[in-house]
Motif scaffolding. Structure first.
Motif, PDB file in Angstrom:
ATOM      1  N   LEU A 341       0.830  -1.211   0.000  1.00  9.68           N
ATOM      2  CA  LEU A 341       0.000   0.000   0.000  1.00  9.68           C
ATOM      3  C   LEU A 341       0.860   1.255   0.000  1.00  9.68           C
ATOM      4  O   LEU A 341       0.522   2.247  -0.655  1.00  9.68           O
ATOM      5  CB  LEU A 341      -0.928  -0.021   1.216  1.00  9.68           C
ATOM      6  CG  LEU A 341      -2.075  -1.039   1.145  1.00  9.68           C
ATOM      7  CD1 LEU A 341      -2.715  -1.232   2.505  1.00  9.68           C
ATOM      8  CD2 LEU A 341      -3.119  -0.600   0.112  1.00  9.68           C
ATOM      9  N   ARG A 346      -0.915   4.653  -1.014  1.00 10.69           N
ATOM     10  CA  ARG A 346      -2.092   4.611  -0.136  1.00 10.69           C
ATOM     11  C   ARG A 346      -1.607   4.511   1.310  1.00 10.69           C
ATOM     12  O   ARG A 346      -1.772   3.519   1.994  1.00 10.69           O
ATOM     13  CB  ARG A 346      -2.999   3.444  -0.529  1.00 10.69           C
ATOM     14  CG  ARG A 346      -3.604   3.649  -1.922  1.00 10.69           C
ATOM     15  CD  ARG A 346      -4.064   2.380  -2.600  1.00 10.69           C
ATOM     16  NE  ARG A 346      -5.107   1.669  -1.900  1.00 10.69           N
ATOM     17  CZ  ARG A 346      -5.756   0.606  -2.380  1.00 10.69           C
ATOM     18  NH1 ARG A 346      -5.444   0.157  -3.612  1.00 10.69           N
ATOM     19  NH2 ARG A 346      -6.682  -0.009  -1.676  1.00 10.69           N
ATOM     20  N   GLU A 349      -4.032   3.741   4.470  1.00 11.68           N
ATOM     21  CA  GLU A 349      -4.398   2.323   4.577  1.00 11.68           C
ATOM     22  C   GLU A 349      -3.195   1.492   5.023  1.00 11.68           C
ATOM     23  O   GLU A 349      -3.343   0.531   5.795  1.00 11.68           O
ATOM     24  CB  GLU A 349      -4.901   1.813   3.230  1.00 11.68           C
ATOM     25  CG  GLU A 349      -6.214   2.414   2.768  1.00 11.68           C
ATOM     26  CD  GLU A 349      -6.554   1.973   1.353  1.00 11.68           C
ATOM     27  OE1 GLU A 349      -7.000   0.823   1.196  1.00 11.68           O
ATOM     28  OE2 GLU A 349      -6.334   2.780   0.429  1.00 11.68           O
TER      29      GLU A 349
END
Length: 555
Positions: A341, A346, A349
């Motif tokens: 991630l 990201r 997350e």
């Protein structure tokens, strides 16, 4: 050829084989010279065939079919051949030219034979040479388009029966077996080049299965079967490129093969076929891989294939789903997901998965340390210093080691709260040590030494115990200011060494003596040291290596 020397032969063979090879020089006969290679027979217990490979920048190499040579050693027969080559160095160009003349003469003679005589010659040779007969039978079957015949011959090539005793091919027979099995690659390639790629594809797949079925029963120390498997994989890929099989059928086979034990043998990567699969084939590849994974979500091969395909398609969610279906109890899988991630940008997350990994680890003593490092680093980079300290403190409490202590110290210093954190950590170790936990006592000594608190480390060692290696470190650190304390340690550590033999023990003892001499010098008692070493020499005089070592250091 001029690079070969007696020194190189001695280094290659070792002293024993080199000396034995000296007695075999007169047993060398039938020398044949090619560019970079020299072959000859050497009469030993039996007549052996030896070959030296020279030239280039690398060191000379050699092979011999004697038992010792077949184990991969540079034997006495190779030494004898090498010494003969050195002695006849000036004659090598003539021998090489003679070999070329013989080859030309043979070619001229064969070219002049009538068809009838040539056939008679070939028939005579195949009657005598089983391997030659098999090679020609394969060529004949291929020329006739006899797929069943070729398949039958390839099965014979992979049959270990003629080479195996009790169902296993020993090292001494493995090379001959590999030479035979390797002919299958040549046959399959010849089918492709002759316009029969579809047959080549089918036979390459069958041959891979045949090799996988026998590989555990062959001593492949030299890796020859690995080379054959790589050759079969390349032959299959080339045949597919030439024959363009149905993309969906190819995709199905690639997935089946990737999940089979034979995949470790050939190392075929389905993504290497991406240009042959086209869009329809790649969709089928992902579909079959997904079905296999759903049927066995914890299978390593299934997970690896799914992750490879998902990453190639930049499908991060599928990668995460594959990981999440089989979470390791120590948080390692959570770390893999967090890294994926992070790479995808990201970060929120990623942080959630890392924190979840810490929460879901039942015992922080067993957590993957890399997950703790990862999360602490993220906290530090986002200015969550207190959270980094808490994480490091919890990890140290669960697993008190010098490393977790160092990590806690670094985090607490960054958060400007190290003194109180240090006292809590040391109190924890002292409490454990007071419960007669010897490990905690050793850790306490180590962390105090790491903190450069030598006096506290000395006191802890006296109260809770320490290993000899720790006492030695303590003595070395304490010697400049408390030489009497250090001297007592050195004397105690030297006592058991005086009852041992061997150069390692002698080196340790002399090292302690040098430290003891320094202590006596600081204490102003050099005569005491002289008396000690005099007594030591008297009791240890039979240990000549120790005496020489002491002499070398002026002891």
């Amino acid at each position: 050829m001029g690079g070969l020397t007696e020194a190189k032969l001695r280094a290659l063979a070792g002293e024993r084989s080199y000396e034995r090879g000296l007695g075999y020089v007169d047993a060398v006969s039938g020398i044949e010279v090619d560019d970079g290679r020299i072959r000859a027979s050497v009469r030993g217990t039996e007549r052996y065939e030896a070959e030296l490979v020279l030239g280039g920048r690398g060191k000379p190499t050699g092979t011999c079919d004697c038992p010792y040579g077949q184990e991969g050693n540079f034997c006495k027969h190779l030494v004898a051949l090498g010494l003969t080559v050195i002695a006849e160095q000036a004659d090598l160009p003539r021998r090489r030219e003679t070999a070329r003349d013989r080859a030309r003469d043979l070619d001229t003679w064969l070219s002049g034979l009538s068809r009838k005589d040539l056939l008679a010659l070939v028939r005579d040779e195949i009657a005598e040479d089983r391997q030659l007969r098999r090679r020609l039978e394969l060529r004949a079957a291929s020329a006739r388009g006899d797929l069943a015949g070729i398949r039958s011959r390839i099965r014979e090539l992979f049959d270990i029966g003629p080479f195996a005793q009790y169902g296993y091919v020993e090292y001494t027979d493995a090379r001959a077996y590999a030479d035979q099995a390797g002919q299958a690659v040549t046959v399959i390639r010849s089918l492709t080049t002759s316009g029969r790629a579809a047959d080549a594809i089918a036979l390459a797949r069958e041959a891979i299965g045949m090799l996988a079925a026998v590989v555990e029963n062959v001593d492949d120390s030299e890796g020859r079967l690995g080379e054959i498997s790589a050759g079969l994989a390349d032959a299959h890929h080339d045949a597919c490129r030439a024959g363009r099989p149905d993309p969906e059928e190819l995709a199905r086979w690639l997935v089946t093969h990737a999940l089979d034990d034979a995949a470790d043998l050939t190392d075929i990567d389905p993504l290497d076929y991406e240009d042959l699969l086209d869009e329809r084939g790649m969709a089928a590849l992902r579909r079959h891989a997904s079905e296999a994974w759903k049927a066995n979500r914890t299978g390593w091969a299934e997970k690896h294939l799914m992750q490879r395909l998902a990453k190639s398609g930049r499908d991060i969610d599928t990668v995460i789903a594959v990981h999440a279906a089989d979470l390791a109890p120590n948080g390692h899988t959570h770390l893999l997901i967090a890294r994926e991630l992070d790479t995808a940008g990201r970060t929120a997350e990623a942080l959630e998965w890392a924190e979840r990994g810490i929460r879901e680890t039942e015992d922080l003593a067993t957590v993957d340390t890399s997950l703790v490092d990862h999360l602490a680093d993220r906290y530090t980079r986002t200015d969550r210093l207190a959270d980094a300290v808490t994480l490091r403190r919890d990890h140290f409490t669960a697993r008190p080691t010098p490393l977790t202590y160092q990590r806690l110290r670094a985090a607490a210093r960054a958060a400007a709260c190290w003194p109180p954190e240090r006292e809590k950590a040391l109190d924890l170790l002292r409490a454990d040590a007071e419960r007669k936990d010897a490990h905690a006592g050793r850790v306490l000594v180590d962390v105090l030494l790491d903190d450069e608190d030598v006096d506290a480390a000395w006191q802890a060692a006296g109260e809770y115990g320490a290993g000899d290696d720790q006492w030695l470190t303590l003595a070395d650190r304490r010697r400049p200011t408390r030489p009497a304390d250090a001297l007592a340690v050195y004397r105690r550590l030297s006592a058991p060494l005086t009852r041992q033999t061997g150069n390692h023990a002698y080196e340790q003892l002399v090292g302690l003596l040098l430290s003891m001499r320094d202590c006596h010098g600081r204490l102003g008692t050099p005569d005491d040291f002289t008396a000690y070493t005099t007594d030591l020499r008297t009791t240890q005089k039979r240990k000549r290596n120790l005496m020489r070592l002491m002499d070398a250091h002026g002891l």
